[in-house]
Design a protein around this motif. Structure first.
Motif, mmCIF file in Angstrom:
data_model
loop_
_atom_site.group_PDB
_atom_site.id
_atom_site.type_symbol
_atom_site.label_atom_id
_atom_site.label_comp_id
_atom_site.label_asym_id
_atom_site.label_seq_id
_atom_site.Cartn_x
_atom_site.Cartn_y
_atom_site.Cartn_z
ATOM 1 N N ALA A 1 -2.561 57.819 13.054
ATOM 2 C CA ALA A 1 -1.263 57.677 12.390
ATOM 3 C C ALA A 1 -0.801 56.231 12.396
ATOM 4 C CB ALA A 1 -0.228 58.576 13.067
ATOM 5 N N VAL A 2 -1.033 55.508 13.506
ATOM 6 C CA VAL A 2 -0.676 54.088 13.577
ATOM 7 C C VAL A 2 -1.478 53.299 12.554
ATOM 8 C CG1 VAL A 2 -0.745 52.030 15.047
ATOM 9 C CG2 VAL A 2 0.039 54.208 15.995
ATOM 10 N N MET A 3 -2.777 53.608 12.457
ATOM 11 C CA MET A 3 -3.627 52.948 11.463
ATOM 12 C C MET A 3 -3.088 53.180 10.055
ATOM 13 S SD MET A 3 -7.626 53.840 10.584
ATOM 14 C CE MET A 3 -7.204 55.538 10.136
ATOM 15 N N THR A 4 -2.723 54.408 9.755
ATOM 16 C CA THR A 4 -2.237 54.753 8.421
ATOM 17 C C THR A 4 -0.925 54.048 8.109
ATOM 18 O OG1 THR A 4 -3.288 56.914 8.658
ATOM 19 C CG2 THR A 4 -1.654 56.680 6.903
ATOM 20 N N ALA A 5 -0.058 53.933 9.102
ATOM 21 C CA ALA A 5 1.255 53.314 8.892
ATOM 22 C C ALA A 5 1.132 51.882 8.387
ATOM 23 C CB ALA A 5 2.059 53.349 10.192
ATOM 24 N N ALA A 6 0.069 51.189 8.784
ATOM 25 C CA ALA A 6 -0.090 49.791 8.374
ATOM 26 C C ALA A 6 -0.230 49.650 6.862
ATOM 27 C CB ALA A 6 -1.307 49.178 9.073
ATOM 28 N N PHE A 7 -0.717 50.682 6.181
ATOM 29 C CA PHE A 7 -0.862 50.618 4.729
ATOM 30 C C PHE A 7 0.397 51.084 4.002
ATOM 31 C CE2 PHE A 7 -5.122 51.103 6.493
ATOM 32 C CZ PHE A 7 -5.737 49.988 5.946
ATOM 33 N N LEU A 8 1.412 51.448 4.764
ATOM 34 C CA LEU A 8 2.678 51.887 4.177
ATOM 35 C C LEU A 8 3.808 50.902 4.421
ATOM 36 C CD1 LEU A 8 2.496 55.593 5.454
ATOM 37 C CD2 LEU A 8 1.799 54.754 3.220
ATOM 38 N N ASN A 9 3.602 49.972 5.365
ATOM 39 C CA ASN A 9 4.701 49.065 5.734
ATOM 40 C C ASN A 9 4.373 47.599 5.476
ATOM 41 O OD1 ASN A 9 3.025 48.168 7.827
ATOM 42 N ND2 ASN A 9 3.964 49.513 9.355
ATOM 43 N N GLY A 10 3.361 47.334 4.648
ATOM 44 C CA GLY A 10 3.047 45.944 4.313
ATOM 45 C C GLY A 10 2.040 45.299 5.233
#
Length: 645
Positions: free
Chosen positions: A486-495
């Motif tokens: 989930a942390v990995m995925t968040a990086a592609f959603l927050n710039g």
């Protein structure tokens, strides 16, 4: 008259008298000095000892701090007044008759009760427990028949209560009695018999949640134990000791409750996610992609922490502790799995940032791959191949051959470095105990783990291109938690920033890194993730089952091998024919960047066999529920109803 001769005096006598006088003088000086030491020099010390013999503190248990959900009106754990039924035989002529009458009103172990009555017959004012934490109904019956129950009374004490039962149970944790080793380290704050946090929030924030016990300071006799009672409001008082002698209260120090903790947890979303996983073993993690707040971290199977504080739940406690499905473990952050193809989004970002490929770079997929076109074959999941694919199509269709190629171009050293930036193989920093870090293998790791076993066989611990090929699609020794995904995925959603997940609201949104990827890289990877879900024309993306009407969802499927593929060939194509423990694990990571707040979702279904079929539909349900619900969900209402029963 006759003259008597003068008596002769013993010549040594005067000397002995003088010596005796000196000895007596010295003895008196020593005695006086000792009295001076005891009464003047050490007088305060012995005065305190005398006071401690005269006064005895009676501990008043402090309530633990409250645990709140994301909304401060939602109480997840508090303390209720538990009523214990007690007995003093000095006030009853016939304890056996009292036991007989009680047996008609409440369920209790009468035989064990009468054994205790006999044991304390010489201390008739000793309080003997009849039944702990009796129900309101039982209490009402006892009060109605109190005229026929001499010596029976109640004592009220604080008891931990988990208002939503098993919902979020693994995150909240449970309480257990302090052990001898812990007690030696934690005195004087704790005493024998205290309960401390044994998991989750209860353990991680034990020092805050644990209150400060109060005291009743009593004048006592040399023998006897003060007998604590409580009034109708639960306030403690002491009148007598175990022999019935009246005691006088000197001082009272009221207990201080522990501090409260406010969580980021959305309990409605948590309940919904747990319901989705019922009947499976797995986890669903939902993060606020901008801040790292943990909105939900569901894991199944789960357990109800209330069984560890309720009396009469011995069997339920044993079941929770011994169940081979490990319900007390939160699979969201306390278990690791090969990441499989969800690994490819981080691989794509690393390759773009390192200049190994561009968005337009194509590789041909014939359905298999060989290093330098010779030797062993690594297959693509689609044996017929994907043909010529660029990065967006490789992500949308999860082409293994594409990532075999870019993995070899990157090399293991750069892969290991970049995966760490995405939190893979590292602690995420979550404020929960016993987080598993997983593993991203490296040259050093292989050498350190294998060389001691094969010191003279370097071919056993050298790193090979074949190891890199396996790692490139998240297989081999790679292992990650759903929280890391989930942390990995968040990086592609927050710039392109790394979030550090947290569950205590006090951490706030400051735990976010600076961007470690360029906007162009983020856009390129997101395009592939978007096509994975939203591509409708043939061939569709592998995550098409995660589509939600009205929302732009991007994601990545993953199917991580649990056993070598050749072991499955004998079972054919029907998943139902494959033994459960041999089926692949199913992954899906997804995000919604254009909504407020943007959320990153990670779904893992153990032995789900296919990320597309088993995991992506669950992510769709979570996303749809999060952005569209308006009233408390049925799952939440059911969970709270079950907890109150």
């Amino acid at each position: 008259m006759l003259d008597h001769p003068e008596k002769q005096r013993y010549p040594e006598f005067p000397k002995r008298v003088r010596l005796l006088g000196i000895a007596l003088f010295v003895a008196l000086c020593i005695l006086a000095g000792r009295l001076w030491q005891l009464q003047v020099i050490q007088g305060e010390h012995y005065n305190r000892q005398a006071e401690s013999n005269r006064l005895r503190p009676q501990v008043l248990e402090a309530p633990r701090g409250m645990i709140y959900g994301r909304d401060s009106s939602i109480v997840l754990a508090d303390n209720r007044a538990a009523t214990d039924l007690m007995f003093i035989q000095a006030e009853a002529d016939d304890p056996e008759a009292v036991a007989g009458r009680l047996a008609e009103l409440v369920t209790f172990d009468a035989e064990a009760f009468l054994e205790q009555v006999h044991e304390y017959r010489r201390q008739p004012y000793t309080q003997i427990p009849i039944k702990r934490d009796i129900s309101r109904t039982a209490l009402t019956r006892v009060e109605e028949h109190s005229y026929a129950l001499p010596g029976v009374f109640t004592v009220v004490r604080p008891q931990r209560r988990y208002l939503y039962g098993s919902t979020g149970g693994q995150l909240l944790g449970y309480l257990g009695e302090i052990g001898p080793e812990e007690l030696r380290e934690m005195r004087p704050t704790y005493k024998m018999g205290d309960r401390i946090g044994r998991g989750g929030i209860e353990q991680y924030y034990e020092s805050r949640l644990h209150g400060t016990d109060g005291q009743l300071l009593m004048n006592v006799y040399a023998s006897g134990v003060p007998q604590v009672r409580t009034d109708a409001y639960g306030r403690p008082y002491i009148e007598t000791d175990s022999f019935g002698r009246r005691l006088r209260q000197e001082t009272q120090y009221l207990p201080e409750s522990g501090e409260s903790v406010h969580l980021t947890l959305d309990i409605e979303l948590q309940a919904f996610a747990e319901r989705l996983l019922e009947g499976e073993r797995g986890a669903i993690v939902v993060l606020n992609a901008e801040t790292g707040e943990v909105l939900a971290m569901a894991s199944q199977p789960t357990y109800d922490p209330s069984v560890f504080v309720k009396h009469g739940e011995n069997e339920a406690r044993r079941d929770a502790l011994s169940d081979t499905d490990e319900p007390m473990k939160n699979r969201g952050y306390q278990d690791t799995y090969p990441p499989g193809s969800i690994f490819k989004i981080a691989m794509a970002a690393a390759a773009l940032e390192e200049g190994v490929v561009s968005r337009q770079t194509e590789h041909f997929c014939p359905g298999h791959f060989q290093i330098n076109n010779r030797g062993r074959r690594w297959h693509c999941w689609r044996r017929s191949g994907h043909g010529h694919v660029a990065m967006d199509e490789a992500l949308a269709h999860s082409c293994d051959v594409y990532f075999y190629n870019i993995g070899l171009e990157l090399g293991v050293d750069r892969i290991h470095e970049w995966m760490g930036r995405f939190s893979l193989g590292q602690s995420t920093g979550i404020d929960l105990p016993r987080e598993h870090t997983g593993l991203i293998p490296s040259r050093e790791w292989k050498r350190e783990t294998r060389q001691p076993h094969y010191p003279n066989e370097p071919w056993e611990w050298n790193w090979y291109d074949g190891d890199t090929v396996n790692l490139s699609i998240g297989q081999g020794a790679a292992a990650s938690t759903p929280l890391q995904a989930a942390v990995m995925t968040a990086a592609f959603l927050n710039g392109g920033r790394r979030v550090y997940p947290f569950i205590n609201q006090e951490f706030g949104p400051a735990r976010v890194s600076e961007p470690f990827m360029s906007p162009e890289t983020v856009e390129a990877v997101w395009e592939g993730m978007f096509k994975c879900v939203e591509k409708d024309d043939f061939p569709t993306g592998t995550g098409i089952r995660a589509q939600v009407d009205g929302l732009a969802v991007g994601g990545k499927t993953g199917t991580s091998q649990n056993v070598a593929l050749h072991h499955l060939e004998q079972y054919g194509d029907d998943v139902e024919d494959i033994p459960y423990e041999m089926r692949h694990h199913a992954w899906f990571v997804a995000g919604v960047p254009d909504e407020d707040p943007p959320i990153a979702v990670s779904v893992l279904v153990e032995h789900g066999h296919s990320g597309s079929r088993a995991a992506s539909p669950l992510a769709r349900e979570v996303i749809d529920y999060f952005y569209t619900y308006r009233a408390p969900s049925e799952a939440l209402l059911v969970a709270k109803s079950e907890a109150e029963e």
